[in-house]
Write a protein that holds these residues in place. Structure first.
Motif, mmCIF file in Angstrom:
data_model
loop_
_atom_site.group_PDB
_atom_site.id
_atom_site.type_symbol
_atom_site.label_atom_id
_atom_site.label_comp_id
_atom_site.label_asym_id
_atom_site.label_seq_id
_atom_site.Cartn_x
_atom_site.Cartn_y
_atom_site.Cartn_z
ATOM 1 N N GLU A 7 0.774 -1.262 0.104
ATOM 2 C CA GLU A 7 0.100 -0.097 0.116
ATOM 3 C C GLU A 7 0.742 1.136 0.046
ATOM 4 O O GLU A 7 0.110 2.442 -0.395
ATOM 5 N N ILE A 8 2.148 1.091 0.396
ATOM 6 C CA ILE A 8 2.757 2.272 0.585
ATOM 7 C C ILE A 8 4.014 2.418 -0.239
ATOM 8 O O ILE A 8 4.479 3.679 -0.573
ATOM 9 N N ILE A 9 4.430 1.345 -1.093
ATOM 10 C CA ILE A 9 5.369 1.542 -2.168
ATOM 11 C C ILE A 9 4.773 1.808 -3.349
ATOM 12 O O ILE A 9 3.877 1.359 -3.743
ATOM 13 N N ALA A 10 5.538 2.527 -4.156
ATOM 14 C CA ALA A 10 5.217 2.913 -5.537
ATOM 15 C C ALA A 10 6.268 2.493 -6.604
ATOM 16 O O ALA A 10 7.454 2.416 -6.252
ATOM 17 N N CYS A 11 5.929 2.604 -7.753
ATOM 18 C CA CYS A 11 6.862 2.592 -8.970
ATOM 19 C C CYS A 11 7.873 3.793 -9.064
ATOM 20 O O CYS A 11 7.260 4.740 -8.755
ATOM 21 N N PRO A 12 9.027 3.425 -8.952
ATOM 22 C CA PRO A 12 10.026 4.558 -8.801
ATOM 23 C C PRO A 12 10.039 5.402 -9.981
ATOM 24 O O PRO A 12 10.403 6.692 -10.098
ATOM 25 N N ILE A 13 9.403 5.099 -11.072
ATOM 26 C CA ILE A 13 9.151 5.820 -12.216
ATOM 27 C C ILE A 13 7.988 6.708 -12.414
ATOM 28 O O ILE A 13 8.311 7.980 -12.707
ATOM 29 N N CYS A 14 6.913 6.012 -12.198
ATOM 30 C CA CYS A 14 5.635 6.780 -12.523
ATOM 31 C C CYS A 14 5.011 6.933 -11.218
ATOM 32 O O CYS A 14 3.761 7.558 -10.952
ATOM 33 N N ASN A 15 5.457 6.551 -10.058
ATOM 34 C CA ASN A 15 4.851 6.850 -8.833
ATOM 35 C C ASN A 15 3.359 5.912 -8.610
ATOM 36 O O ASN A 15 2.492 5.968 -7.786
ATOM 37 N N GLY A 16 3.360 4.860 -9.692
ATOM 38 C CA GLY A 16 1.978 4.155 -9.745
ATOM 39 C C GLY A 16 2.071 3.171 -8.929
ATOM 40 O O GLY A 16 2.975 2.738 -8.138
ATOM 41 N N LYS A 17 0.931 2.329 -8.801
ATOM 42 C CA LYS A 17 0.530 1.253 -7.837
ATOM 43 C C LYS A 17 1.354 -0.077 -8.387
ATOM 44 O O LYS A 17 1.546 -0.064 -9.578
ATOM 45 N N LEU A 18 1.817 -0.632 -7.379
ATOM 46 C CA LEU A 18 2.686 -1.973 -7.973
ATOM 47 C C LEU A 18 2.032 -3.288 -7.551
ATOM 48 O O LEU A 18 1.252 -3.038 -6.477
ATOM 49 N N HIS A 19 1.678 -4.194 -8.249
ATOM 50 C CA HIS A 19 1.024 -5.439 -8.102
ATOM 51 C C HIS A 19 1.884 -6.699 -7.652
ATOM 52 O O HIS A 19 2.938 -6.741 -8.506
ATOM 53 N N PHE A 20 1.782 -7.261 -6.702
ATOM 54 C CA PHE A 20 2.642 -8.533 -6.365
ATOM 55 C C PHE A 20 2.388 -9.624 -7.143
ATOM 56 O O PHE A 20 1.293 -10.041 -7.424
ATOM 57 N N ASP A 21 3.564 -10.237 -7.902
ATOM 58 C CA ASP A 21 3.456 -11.504 -8.794
ATOM 59 C C ASP A 21 4.318 -12.452 -7.849
ATOM 60 O O ASP A 21 5.298 -12.556 -7.712
ATOM 61 N N LYS A 22 2.955 -13.230 -6.994
ATOM 62 C CA LYS A 22 3.818 -14.201 -6.334
ATOM 63 C C LYS A 22 4.375 -15.387 -6.726
ATOM 64 O O LYS A 22 5.597 -15.839 -6.377
ATOM 65 N N LYS A 23 4.049 -15.743 -8.044
ATOM 66 C CA LYS A 23 4.662 -16.790 -8.608
ATOM 67 C C LYS A 23 6.252 -16.485 -9.011
ATOM 68 O O LYS A 23 7.087 -17.210 -9.078
ATOM 69 N N ASN A 24 6.350 -15.378 -9.575
ATOM 70 C CA ASN A 24 7.849 -15.117 -9.823
ATOM 71 C C ASN A 24 8.625 -14.053 -8.870
ATOM 72 O O ASN A 24 9.579 -13.697 -9.263
ATOM 73 N N LEU A 25 8.083 -13.833 -7.733
ATOM 74 C CA LEU A 25 8.409 -13.083 -6.714
ATOM 75 C C LEU A 25 8.725 -11.546 -7.411
ATOM 76 O O LEU A 25 10.120 -11.272 -7.388
ATOM 77 N N GLU A 26 7.894 -10.700 -8.048
ATOM 78 C CA GLU A 26 8.278 -9.688 -8.514
ATOM 79 C C GLU A 26 7.419 -8.545 -8.170
ATOM 80 O O GLU A 26 5.926 -9.030 -7.931
ATOM 81 N N LEU A 27 7.540 -7.237 -8.313
ATOM 82 C CA LEU A 27 6.538 -6.431 -8.245
ATOM 83 C C LEU A 27 6.205 -5.778 -9.627
ATOM 84 O O LEU A 27 7.261 -5.306 -10.516
ATOM 85 N N ILE A 28 5.070 -5.691 -10.179
ATOM 86 C CA ILE A 28 4.619 -5.221 -11.311
ATOM 87 C C ILE A 28 4.016 -4.085 -11.639
ATOM 88 O O ILE A 28 3.196 -3.556 -10.645
ATOM 89 N N CYS A 29 4.666 -2.919 -12.553
ATOM 90 C CA CYS A 29 3.850 -2.075 -12.756
ATOM 91 C C CYS A 29 3.355 -2.222 -14.169
ATOM 92 O O CYS A 29 4.237 -2.177 -15.150
#
Length: 59
Positions: A7-29
């Motif tokens: 809820e508090i972290i954001a994409c460092p480029i666009c400041n948009g919401k990041l979504h957690f990809d549990k399968k790949n252990l990544e945050l998606i913008c």
């Protein structure tokens, strides 16, 4: 991934919401079409470490 952290972290480029990809252990913008890795439980929010989303991953 801690929901409060998402809820508090954001994409460092666009400041948009990041979504957690549990399968790949990544945050998606979806806006910038980038995936940020999570290393040892720590999000690596550096553009130089992000990968471009494949055409199948883009929404």
């Amino acid at each position: 991934m801690d929901h409060h952290l998402l809820e508090i972290i954001a994409c460092p480029i666009c400041n948009g919401k990041l979504h957690f990809d549990k399968k790949n252990l990544e945050l998606i913008c979806q806006t910038d079409e980038l995936a940020y890795p999570i290393s040892n439980g720590i999000p690596v929010l550096l553009e130089s470490h992000a990968r471009d989303l494949s055409s199948l991953e883009k929404k």
